[in-house]
Scaffold this motif. Structure first.
Motif, mmCIF file in Angstrom:
data_model
loop_
_atom_site.group_PDB
_atom_site.id
_atom_site.type_symbol
_atom_site.label_atom_id
_atom_site.label_comp_id
_atom_site.label_asym_id
_atom_site.label_seq_id
_atom_site.Cartn_x
_atom_site.Cartn_y
_atom_site.Cartn_z
ATOM 1 N N GLY A 272 70.444 -25.219 12.804
ATOM 2 C CA GLY A 272 71.276 -23.987 12.268
ATOM 3 C C GLY A 272 71.149 -22.797 13.022
ATOM 4 O O GLY A 272 70.244 -22.811 14.056
ATOM 5 N N SER A 273 71.404 -21.611 12.599
ATOM 6 C CA SER A 273 71.288 -20.487 13.155
ATOM 7 C C SER A 273 69.813 -19.862 13.451
ATOM 8 O O SER A 273 69.579 -19.541 14.426
ATOM 9 C CB SER A 273 72.280 -19.580 12.699
ATOM 10 N N THR A 274 68.923 -20.057 12.557
ATOM 11 C CA THR A 274 67.659 -19.798 12.682
ATOM 12 C C THR A 274 66.895 -20.411 13.648
ATOM 13 O O THR A 274 66.093 -19.844 14.621
ATOM 14 C CB THR A 274 66.930 -19.730 11.383
ATOM 15 N N SER A 275 67.051 -21.926 13.748
ATOM 16 C CA SER A 275 66.547 -22.603 14.588
ATOM 17 C C SER A 275 67.190 -22.329 16.075
ATOM 18 O O SER A 275 66.227 -22.126 17.056
ATOM 19 C CB SER A 275 66.498 -24.178 14.262
ATOM 20 N N GLU A 276 68.373 -21.967 16.084
ATOM 21 C CA GLU A 276 68.747 -21.531 17.420
ATOM 22 C C GLU A 276 68.337 -20.150 18.028
ATOM 23 O O GLU A 276 68.165 -20.173 19.062
ATOM 24 C CB GLU A 276 70.330 -21.194 17.128
ATOM 25 N N ARG A 277 68.092 -19.351 17.065
ATOM 26 C CA ARG A 277 67.441 -18.199 17.532
ATOM 27 C C ARG A 277 66.016 -18.382 18.220
ATOM 28 O O ARG A 277 65.592 -17.732 18.945
ATOM 29 C CB ARG A 277 67.406 -17.144 16.419
ATOM 30 N N ALA B 191 64.444 -17.528 21.839
ATOM 31 C CA ALA B 191 63.224 -16.799 21.982
ATOM 32 C C ALA B 191 62.228 -17.511 22.788
ATOM 33 O O ALA B 191 61.481 -17.242 23.429
ATOM 34 C CB ALA B 191 63.089 -16.337 20.625
ATOM 35 N N GLU B 192 62.192 -19.000 22.266
ATOM 36 C CA GLU B 192 60.968 -19.659 23.074
ATOM 37 C C GLU B 192 61.169 -20.209 24.508
ATOM 38 O O GLU B 192 60.622 -19.968 25.179
ATOM 39 C CB GLU B 192 60.637 -20.945 22.187
ATOM 40 N N TYR B 193 62.501 -20.287 24.819
ATOM 41 C CA TYR B 193 62.757 -21.168 25.824
ATOM 42 C C TYR B 193 63.754 -20.328 27.085
ATOM 43 O O TYR B 193 64.285 -20.498 27.814
ATOM 44 C CB TYR B 193 63.298 -22.381 25.866
ATOM 45 N N GLY B 194 64.598 -19.185 26.272
ATOM 46 C CA GLY B 194 65.453 -18.598 26.898
ATOM 47 C C GLY B 194 66.679 -19.499 27.501
ATOM 48 O O GLY B 194 67.289 -18.943 28.235
ATOM 49 N N LEU B 195 67.026 -20.087 26.499
ATOM 50 C CA LEU B 195 68.010 -21.170 26.888
ATOM 51 C C LEU B 195 69.426 -20.280 26.861
ATOM 52 O O LEU B 195 69.595 -19.399 25.852
ATOM 53 C CB LEU B 195 68.238 -22.308 25.900
ATOM 54 N N PRO B 196 70.422 -20.486 27.546
ATOM 55 C CA PRO B 196 71.774 -19.917 27.554
ATOM 56 C C PRO B 196 72.556 -20.546 26.402
ATOM 57 O O PRO B 196 72.254 -21.539 25.809
ATOM 58 C CB PRO B 196 72.426 -20.194 28.895
ATOM 59 N N GLU B 197 73.802 -19.775 26.044
ATOM 60 C CA GLU B 197 74.543 -20.460 24.814
ATOM 61 C C GLU B 197 74.946 -21.640 24.804
ATOM 62 O O GLU B 197 75.038 -22.588 24.052
ATOM 63 C CB GLU B 197 75.574 -19.539 24.530
ATOM 64 N N ASP B 198 75.446 -22.309 26.389
ATOM 65 C CA ASP B 198 76.074 -23.274 26.379
ATOM 66 C C ASP B 198 74.935 -24.596 26.559
ATOM 67 O O ASP B 198 75.439 -25.427 26.545
ATOM 68 C CB ASP B 198 77.021 -23.325 27.832
ATOM 69 N N ALA B 199 73.634 -24.271 26.505
ATOM 70 C CA ALA B 199 72.856 -25.272 26.275
ATOM 71 C C ALA B 199 72.253 -25.682 24.873
ATOM 72 O O ALA B 199 71.530 -26.222 24.592
ATOM 73 C CB ALA B 199 71.438 -24.817 27.093
ATOM 74 N N LEU B 200 72.957 -24.904 24.015
ATOM 75 C CA LEU B 200 72.585 -24.811 22.493
ATOM 76 C C LEU B 200 73.554 -25.897 21.804
ATOM 77 O O LEU B 200 74.859 -25.686 21.804
ATOM 78 C CB LEU B 200 72.712 -23.447 21.862
ATOM 79 N N LEU B 201 73.154 -26.739 20.949
ATOM 80 C CA LEU B 201 73.838 -27.855 20.538
ATOM 81 C C LEU B 201 73.647 -27.600 18.860
ATOM 82 O O LEU B 201 72.517 -27.646 18.535
ATOM 83 C CB LEU B 201 73.345 -29.230 20.755
ATOM 84 N N ASP B 202 74.821 -27.184 18.206
ATOM 85 C CA ASP B 202 74.493 -27.259 16.766
ATOM 86 C C ASP B 202 74.515 -28.533 16.002
ATOM 87 O O ASP B 202 75.912 -28.922 15.813
ATOM 88 C CB ASP B 202 75.628 -26.002 16.281
ATOM 89 N N MET B 203 73.421 -29.158 15.924
ATOM 90 C CA MET B 203 73.471 -30.595 15.435
ATOM 91 C C MET B 203 73.535 -30.674 14.054
ATOM 92 O O MET B 203 73.744 -31.744 13.338
ATOM 93 C CB MET B 203 72.227 -31.314 15.786
ATOM 94 N N GLY B 204 73.369 -29.463 13.211
ATOM 95 C CA GLY B 204 73.441 -29.670 11.753
ATOM 96 C C GLY B 204 72.517 -30.693 11.241
ATOM 97 O O GLY B 204 71.202 -30.725 11.468
ATOM 98 N N ASP B 205 73.158 -31.466 10.563
ATOM 99 C CA ASP B 205 72.279 -32.687 9.985
ATOM 100 C C ASP B 205 72.436 -33.732 10.855
ATOM 101 O O ASP B 205 71.711 -34.994 10.451
ATOM 102 C CB ASP B 205 72.727 -33.002 8.401
ATOM 103 N N PHE B 206 73.042 -33.856 11.987
ATOM 104 C CA PHE B 206 73.354 -35.165 12.483
ATOM 105 C C PHE B 206 72.655 -35.117 13.723
ATOM 106 O O PHE B 206 72.968 -35.359 14.797
ATOM 107 C CB PHE B 206 74.859 -34.998 13.044
ATOM 108 N N ALA B 207 71.192 -35.383 13.517
ATOM 109 C CA ALA B 207 70.312 -35.549 14.643
ATOM 110 C C ALA B 207 70.547 -36.756 15.351
ATOM 111 O O ALA B 207 70.370 -37.131 16.589
ATOM 112 C CB ALA B 207 68.804 -35.710 13.877
#
Length: 385
Positions: A236-241, A245-261
């Motif tokens: 979700g959005s909290t884990s995305e933030r 913060a931890e790794y400085g990843l750009p937006e296109d490296a973020l996958l919103d997996m929701g519940d679908f690990a």
């Protein structure tokens, strides 16, 4: 979960034009987002307090969400007396199969003596917390922290604009909420009398399993095409933030997996990247640690017996293990272990990483897992393997 705007423009405002990441995934699904109960309660509060100070209800009423969106909501109910003002908003959950879709969320605002601050009350259809382990103390109305902050911020804005104060009582109610709550986990969690007022962004993201899994695959494709060697699957959005913060990843490296690990892991197995970080709430990732690949509450549950066994491996005695097994929530189990110096968060993260590696079946992908609490604080992490 998802939400939508009463003017019909929520999808356009909430999705954005990014080519990768969370917003692009939502746009790709073609599903219409909606608004959380927290956003509806904030809009109702804003309208009610404005009417109490000015004698007129703003309709539609516009609010500002945590990420800056400014949706407008039509009023479905209003009442003004010398003592209080009440406004109601019908929740539109967009294309999400949300049990609260169509519910009438009301906020009743009364003035309080100077220095009282904002006081929250549970009206009909809103639950009260009766057991520990939730982000609110026992006895409090089940109005979660972010919606409380949104309502407080909007009360302050209305007060500044119209010469009021921030000393008010807000009673939130949901028509037929007690009946609707029987279809949720609230009774099992000790939230009695009705629904919780929820939401961390104000926006409910709609989930169709097939559409969302396809959007995950597109997200991986976009990241690989952009040359990203490190991507993050976030619940979700909290884990995305947190991963930004931890790794400085750009937006296109973020996958919103929701519940679908499982969808992330299986697609990355066939389309590898050098490194995958999985980040999410402790309770959700405890499900992955126990071997579940679908983390939705309707399809998998936190196994507190499993958590008790992990706690034993981390040095918990039998008395603590028994408390963990009997805990109300995963968060309560974590708090018990933190107080005793048992690193349950790290143990869950490591077990989740190992499950992820098993699904990857030797694909050339290094994996690490980060567990967070509801505020986004890291409460456990694995090494990279």
């Amino acid at each position: 979960m998802s939400e939508s705007q009463s003017t019909g423009e929520a999808g356009a405002q909430g999705v954005g034009e990014a080519k990768g990441g969370r917003t692009a995934q939502l746009k790709h699904t073609g599903l219409r987002p909606g608004w959380t109960t927290g956003a509806c309660a904030t809009a109702a509060t804003t309208a009610a307090y404005t009417a109490l100070l000015t004698g007129e209800f703003p309709d539609p009423v516009t609010i500002t969400l945590p990420k800056g969106q400014t949706p407008s909501f039509a009023l479905a109910a209003e009442e003004l007396t010398e003592a209080y003002a009440m406004a109601g908003i019908v929740k539109d959950a967009g294309d999400d199969p949300d049990v609260t879709h169509g519910a009438l969320v009301r906020a009743t605002v009364r003035r309080l003596p100077a220095g009282s601050g904002v006081v929250f009350r549970a009206g009909p259809g809103v639950g009260t917390v009766t057991r520990p382990g939730l982000p609110l103390p026992v006895g409090e109305p089940a109005v979660n922290p972010v919606p409380r902050r949104m309502m407080c911020d909007h009360v302050a804005e209305v007060a500044a604009r119209h010469g009021g104060t921030s000393d008010v009582e807000i009673t939130v109610s949901v028509d037929h909420g007690e009946e609707i709550a029987r279809s949720t986990w609230n009774p099992r969690l000790g939230i009695l009398g009705g629904l919780s007022i929820l939401g961390t962004t104000g926006i409910v993201v709609p989930y169709s399993c097939s559409a969302w899994i396809d959007s995950i695959r597109r997200g991986v494709d976009v990241a690989r095409a952009a040359g990203r060697t490190h991507v993050a699957g976030c619940t979700g959005s909290t884990s995305e933030r947190t991963v930004v913060a931890e790794y400085g990843l750009p937006e296109d490296a973020l996958l919103d997996m929701g519940d679908f690990a499982g969808a992330v892991l299986k697609y990355v197995r066939r389309h590898p990247v050098d490194r995958l970080t999985v980040c999410g709430g402790f309770a959700k990732l405890s499900k992955l640690a126990a071997g579940h690949l679908d983390l939705h509450s309707a399809r998998s549950q936190v196994d507190k017996g499993f958590l008790a066994e992990l706690a034993r491996r981390g040095g918990a005695d039998e008395a603590l293990a028994a408390e963990v097994a009997d805990a109300n929530t995963g968060l309560a189990a974590l708090q018990l272990c933190l107080a005793a110096g048992v690193p349950l968060g790290d143990l869950v993260a490591t077990a989740a990483r190992d499950q992820a590696l098993a699904v990857l079946r030797g694909a050339p992908v290094a994996v690490d897992v980060v567990c967070i609490d509801r505020a986004g604080t890291v409460v456990g992490r694995s090494t990279v393997a």
